[in-house]
Design a protein around this motif. Structure first.
Motif, PDB file in Angstrom:
ATOM      1  N   PRO A   1      -3.895   3.354   4.872  1.00  0.00           N
ATOM      2  CA  PRO A   1      -3.527   2.363   3.863  1.00  0.00           C
ATOM      3  C   PRO A   1      -4.629   1.340   3.593  1.00  0.00           C
ATOM      4  O   PRO A   1      -4.729   0.816   2.486  1.00  0.00           O
ATOM      5  CB  PRO A   1      -2.286   1.678   4.432  1.00  0.00           C
ATOM      6  CG  PRO A   1      -1.886   2.433   5.622  1.00  0.00           C
ATOM      7  CD  PRO A   1      -2.968   3.386   5.994  1.00  0.00           C
TER       8      PRO A   1
ATOM      9  N   TRP B   1       0.826   4.510  -2.600  1.00  0.00           N
ATOM     10  CA  TRP B   1       0.944   5.927  -2.247  1.00  0.00           C
ATOM     11  C   TRP B   1       1.960   6.579  -3.189  1.00  0.00           C
ATOM     12  O   TRP B   1       1.718   7.659  -3.733  1.00  0.00           O
ATOM     13  CB  TRP B   1       1.379   6.073  -0.789  1.00  0.00           C
ATOM     14  CG  TRP B   1       1.654   7.477  -0.363  1.00  0.00           C
ATOM     15  CD1 TRP B   1       2.831   8.161  -0.472  1.00  0.00           C
ATOM     16  CD2 TRP B   1       0.729   8.389   0.231  1.00  0.00           C
ATOM     17  NE1 TRP B   1       2.698   9.432   0.025  1.00  0.00           N
ATOM     18  CE2 TRP B   1       1.419   9.594   0.462  1.00  0.00           C
ATOM     19  CE3 TRP B   1      -0.610   8.294   0.598  1.00  0.00           C
ATOM     20  CZ2 TRP B   1       0.808  10.708   1.034  1.00  0.00           C
ATOM     21  CZ3 TRP B   1      -1.220   9.404   1.178  1.00  0.00           C
ATOM     22  CH2 TRP B   1      -0.510  10.580   1.392  1.00  0.00           C
TER      23      TRP B   1
ATOM     24  N   ARG C   1      -8.010   8.332  -4.272  1.00  0.00           N
ATOM     25  CA  ARG C   1      -8.082   6.958  -3.763  1.00  0.00           C
ATOM     26  C   ARG C   1      -6.708   6.311  -3.642  1.00  0.00           C
ATOM     27  O   ARG C   1      -6.497   5.452  -2.791  1.00  0.00           O
ATOM     28  CB  ARG C   1      -9.028   6.143  -4.626  1.00  0.00           C
ATOM     29  CG  ARG C   1     -10.464   6.713  -4.498  1.00  0.00           C
ATOM     30  CD  ARG C   1     -11.484   5.909  -5.195  1.00  0.00           C
ATOM     31  NE  ARG C   1     -11.615   4.609  -4.538  1.00  0.00           N
ATOM     32  CZ  ARG C   1     -12.138   3.559  -5.140  1.00  0.00           C
ATOM     33  NH1 ARG C   1     -12.572   3.641  -6.374  1.00  0.00           N
ATOM     34  NH2 ARG C   1     -12.218   2.412  -4.502  1.00  0.00           N
ATOM     35  N   LEU C   2      -5.754   6.728  -4.478  1.00  0.00           N
ATOM     36  CA  LEU C   2      -4.385   6.237  -4.334  1.00  0.00           C
ATOM     37  C   LEU C   2      -3.681   6.883  -3.146  1.00  0.00           C
ATOM     38  O   LEU C   2      -2.780   6.300  -2.552  1.00  0.00           O
ATOM     39  CB  LEU C   2      -3.579   6.509  -5.608  1.00  0.00           C
ATOM     40  CG  LEU C   2      -3.905   5.637  -6.808  1.00  0.00           C
ATOM     41  CD1 LEU C   2      -3.244   6.206  -8.061  1.00  0.00           C
ATOM     42  CD2 LEU C   2      -3.483   4.194  -6.567  1.00  0.00           C
TER      43      LEU C   2
ATOM     44  N   LYS D   1       0.830  -1.207   0.000  1.00  0.00           N
ATOM     45  CA  LYS D   1       0.000   0.000   0.000  1.00  0.00           C
ATOM     46  C   LYS D   1       0.870   1.267   0.000  1.00  0.00           C
ATOM     47  O   LYS D   1       0.466   2.296  -0.513  1.00  0.00           O
ATOM     48  CB  LYS D   1      -0.956   0.004   1.197  1.00  0.00           C
ATOM     49  CG  LYS D   1      -1.991  -1.092   1.155  1.00  0.00           C
ATOM     50  CD  LYS D   1      -3.045  -0.810   0.096  1.00  0.00           C
ATOM     51  CE  LYS D   1      -4.183  -1.802   0.210  1.00  0.00           C
ATOM     52  NZ  LYS D   1      -5.416  -1.315  -0.363  1.00  0.00           N
TER      53      LYS D   1
ATOM     54  N   ALA E   1      -5.110   7.860  -0.257  1.00  0.00           N
ATOM     55  CA  ALA E   1      -5.882   7.759   0.983  1.00  0.00           C
ATOM     56  C   ALA E   1      -4.898   7.655   2.150  1.00  0.00           C
ATOM     57  O   ALA E   1      -3.936   6.886   2.090  1.00  0.00           O
ATOM     58  CB  ALA E   1      -6.799   6.550   0.943  1.00  0.00           C
TER      59      ALA E   1
ATOM     60  N   ARG F   1      -6.693   2.603   0.766  1.00  0.00           N
ATOM     61  CA  ARG F   1      -5.977   2.880  -0.473  1.00  0.00           C
ATOM     62  C   ARG F   1      -6.229   1.791  -1.520  1.00  0.00           C
ATOM     63  O   ARG F   1      -6.367   0.628  -1.168  1.00  0.00           O
ATOM     64  CB  ARG F   1      -4.474   2.973  -0.166  1.00  0.00           C
ATOM     65  CG  ARG F   1      -3.723   3.950  -0.998  1.00  0.00           C
ATOM     66  CD  ARG F   1      -2.310   4.126  -0.469  1.00  0.00           C
ATOM     67  NE  ARG F   1      -2.313   4.860   0.798  1.00  0.00           N
ATOM     68  CZ  ARG F   1      -1.401   4.705   1.750  1.00  0.00           C
ATOM     69  NH1 ARG F   1      -0.407   3.857   1.596  1.00  0.00           N
ATOM     70  NH2 ARG F   1      -1.475   5.414   2.847  1.00  0.00           N
TER      71      ARG F   1
END
Length: 112
Positions: A102, A17, A96-97, A13, A99, A105
């Motif tokens: 984690p 990010w 959404r990437l 995750k 978020a 995400r």
């Protein structure tokens, strides 16, 4: 944020990010969170995304020994004002990437 707030906690995750940050930077042609150190970088993240709920911070704090988690509550300004030329779909993908939590995400499969 988990890279900055924890002592080595890592999962895929965190890579997502990174994908969100790079995707944003390709679209905007400027860095998203250009912090000078860990605390400044977290401030920049909070300025855009907002301060996360206490339960998210507590999850990070379980894996941290080097960071003070007494962040002032802050509403983020959001991404839309930074990339107004991007489509609504692209802006949603970036949100959404990136978020904060984690668990919220997107995975690579979901992003595709």
């Amino acid at each position: 944020p988990e890279c900055l707030l924890t002592d080595g906690y890592y999962s895929y995750k965190m890579d997502m990010w990174g994908v969100g940050c790079v995707f944003f930077e390709v679209m905007s042609l400027f860095p998203l969170f250009p912090g000078t150190d860990e605390v400044d970088q977290i401030r920049k993240i909070h300025a855009i995304i907002g301060t996360p709920p206490q339960d998210v911070l507590q999850k990070f704090q379980r894996n941290a020994s080097h960071m003070d988690f007494n962040f002032q509550p802050q509403e983020g300004t959001g991404f839309a004002r930074l990339i107004p030329h991007a489509s609504a779909e692209l802006q949603e993908l970036i949100v959404r990437l990136l978020a904060y939590n984690p668990d919220d995400r997107l995975s690579a499969r979901q992003a595709l």
